[in-house]
Design a protein around this motif. Structure first.
Motif, PDB file in Angstrom:
ATOM      1  N   PRO A  65       0.991  -0.909  -0.079  1.00  0.00           N
ATOM      2  CA  PRO A  65       0.223   0.097   0.265  1.00  0.00           C
ATOM      3  C   PRO A  65       0.675   0.935  -0.409  1.00  0.00           C
ATOM      4  CG  PRO A  65      -0.004  -1.321   1.683  1.00  0.00           C
ATOM      5  CD  PRO A  65       0.763  -2.198   1.192  1.00  0.00           C
ATOM      6  N   THR A  66       1.741   1.417   0.644  1.00  0.00           N
ATOM      7  CA  THR A  66       3.103   2.194   0.545  1.00  0.00           C
ATOM      8  C   THR A  66       3.151   2.767  -0.540  1.00  0.00           C
ATOM      9  OG1 THR A  66       3.554   2.034   2.506  1.00  0.00           O
ATOM     10  CG2 THR A  66       5.264   3.310   1.642  1.00  0.00           C
ATOM     11  N   TYR A  67       3.719   2.338  -1.814  1.00  0.00           N
ATOM     12  CA  TYR A  67       4.329   1.871  -2.622  1.00  0.00           C
ATOM     13  C   TYR A  67       3.208   2.607  -4.205  1.00  0.00           C
ATOM     14  CZ  TYR A  67       8.996   0.463  -1.105  1.00  0.00           C
ATOM     15  OH  TYR A  67       9.962   0.679  -0.230  1.00  0.00           O
ATOM     16  N   ASN A  68       2.073   1.904  -3.599  1.00  0.00           N
ATOM     17  CA  ASN A  68       0.668   1.996  -4.257  1.00  0.00           C
ATOM     18  C   ASN A  68       0.998   3.438  -4.059  1.00  0.00           C
ATOM     19  OD1 ASN A  68      -0.551  -0.186  -6.420  1.00  0.00           O
ATOM     20  ND2 ASN A  68      -0.374  -1.152  -4.637  1.00  0.00           N
ATOM     21  N   TYR A  69       0.793   4.275  -2.793  1.00  0.00           N
ATOM     22  CA  TYR A  69       0.007   5.097  -2.323  1.00  0.00           C
ATOM     23  C   TYR A  69       1.440   6.564  -3.123  1.00  0.00           C
ATOM     24  CZ  TYR A  69      -0.320   9.326   0.856  1.00  0.00           C
ATOM     25  OH  TYR A  69      -0.504  10.642   1.786  1.00  0.00           O
ATOM     26  N   ARG A  90      -6.578   4.149  -4.653  1.00  0.00           N
ATOM     27  CA  ARG A  90      -7.793   2.916  -4.444  1.00  0.00           C
ATOM     28  C   ARG A  90      -7.290   1.685  -3.684  1.00  0.00           C
ATOM     29  NH1 ARG A  90     -11.217   1.917  -9.636  1.00  0.00           N
ATOM     30  NH2 ARG A  90     -12.131   3.618  -9.508  1.00  0.00           N
ATOM     31  N   LEU A  91      -5.991   0.655  -4.544  1.00  0.00           N
ATOM     32  CA  LEU A  91      -5.696   0.317  -3.686  1.00  0.00           C
ATOM     33  C   LEU A  91      -4.881   0.255  -2.501  1.00  0.00           C
ATOM     34  CD1 LEU A  91      -4.203  -3.167  -5.505  1.00  0.00           C
ATOM     35  CD2 LEU A  91      -2.857  -2.507  -3.590  1.00  0.00           C
ATOM     36  N   LEU A 105      -7.663  10.355  -3.532  1.00  0.00           N
ATOM     37  CA  LEU A 105      -8.234  10.169  -4.505  1.00  0.00           C
ATOM     38  C   LEU A 105      -9.332  11.136  -4.591  1.00  0.00           C
ATOM     39  CD1 LEU A 105      -9.084   6.751  -2.362  1.00  0.00           C
ATOM     40  CD2 LEU A 105      -8.640   6.775  -5.222  1.00  0.00           C
ATOM     41  N   GLY A 106      -9.902  11.922  -4.238  1.00  0.00           N
ATOM     42  CA  GLY A 106     -10.383  13.146  -4.674  1.00  0.00           C
ATOM     43  C   GLY A 106     -10.177  13.580  -5.949  1.00  0.00           C
ATOM     44  N   LYS A 120     -17.265  12.284  -1.647  1.00  0.00           N
ATOM     45  CA  LYS A 120     -17.495  11.138  -1.017  1.00  0.00           C
ATOM     46  C   LYS A 120     -15.823  11.519  -0.163  1.00  0.00           C
ATOM     47  CE  LYS A 120     -20.934   8.464  -2.963  1.00  0.00           C
ATOM     48  NZ  LYS A 120     -20.826   6.676  -3.372  1.00  0.00           N
ATOM     49  N   ASN A 121     -15.301  11.021  -1.289  1.00  0.00           N
ATOM     50  CA  ASN A 121     -13.462  11.318  -1.072  1.00  0.00           C
ATOM     51  C   ASN A 121     -13.223  11.911  -0.266  1.00  0.00           C
ATOM     52  OD1 ASN A 121     -11.807   8.803  -1.258  1.00  0.00           O
ATOM     53  ND2 ASN A 121     -13.140   7.930  -3.137  1.00  0.00           N
ATOM     54  N   TYR A 122     -13.453  13.618  -0.766  1.00  0.00           N
ATOM     55  CA  TYR A 122     -13.469  15.033  -0.012  1.00  0.00           C
ATOM     56  C   TYR A 122     -14.360  14.709   1.329  1.00  0.00           C
ATOM     57  CZ  TYR A 122     -11.484  16.821  -3.541  1.00  0.00           C
ATOM     58  OH  TYR A 122     -11.450  17.354  -5.572  1.00  0.00           O
ATOM     59  N   SER A 123     -15.258  14.530   1.445  1.00  0.00           N
ATOM     60  CA  SER A 123     -16.159  14.614   2.627  1.00  0.00           C
ATOM     61  C   SER A 123     -15.519  13.298   3.569  1.00  0.00           C
ATOM     62  CB  SER A 123     -17.542  14.112   2.529  1.00  0.00           C
ATOM     63  OG  SER A 123     -18.551  13.709   3.897  1.00  0.00           O
TER      64      SER A 123
END
Length: 169
Positions: A65-69, A90-91, A105-106, A120-123
């Motif tokens: 997840p860190t490298y995906n981020y 997303r992953l 993501l937003g 939704k993601n901003y929220s």
């Protein structure tokens, strides 16, 4: 005699092992320096330089997840196609990564014209962070941009050209 042979053999093995440990330490030190440089580049918003390192690590560990981020955020600002960034972000969001993942993501959803998902993601981001951090990310402006974009694209009708003229400056 056997004892002396063992001690000589042990000394030679010990002498041969010293350079190998030095090489292992230099390799670890080089990797650590590369990692620090990539994080520094990322923090300084030099996404092109940071992406080179994080993409290399992503290729070795595609489910991390860190490298995906990090690669997702870099791609969001580098690539014209937000789908790649969206997939990786997303992953990354399914695991323990910083809360600003929802902000990015937003942005990725907004760039993909998925405005409801962006809102939704901003929220979610707004719920998880302090007001100062939301201000640092200019969150309210991003939300307003998304709302405006959504209203402009839902009321969009087919345009027709009535006449075509050349205009000089």
């Amino acid at each position: 005699m056997l004892y002396r042979l063992k001690s000589v053999l042990f000394c030679w093995l010990f002498i041969l092992m010293i350079p190998l440990t030095g090489m292992a330490q230099s390799k670890d030190t080089t990797a650590l320096i590369e990692l620090k440089k990539a994080y520094t580049d990322f923090r300084n918003r030099d996404y092109q330089s940071a992406y080179i390192y994080f993409q290399k690590m992503y290729e070795q560990y595609p489910k991390d997840p860190t490298y995906n981020y990090y690669t997702g955020i870099c791609l969001l600002f580098l690539d014209k196609n937000p789908e790649k960034a969206l997939r990786r972000l997303r992953l990354a969001a399914t695991n323990d990564v910083p809360d600003d993942i929802y902000f990015y993501l937003g942005l990725a959803y907004h760039n993909s014209y998925l405005f409801d998902d962006a809102l939704k993601n901003y929220s979610w981001f707004e719920k998880k962070v302090t007001k100062n951090k939301a201000r640092d990310y200019d969150l309210q402006n991003q939300i307003n941009k998304t709302i405006n974009a959504k209203s402009l694209t839902t009321e969009f009708s087919n345009l027709t050209v009535i006449s075509r003229e050349k205009v000089t400056k």
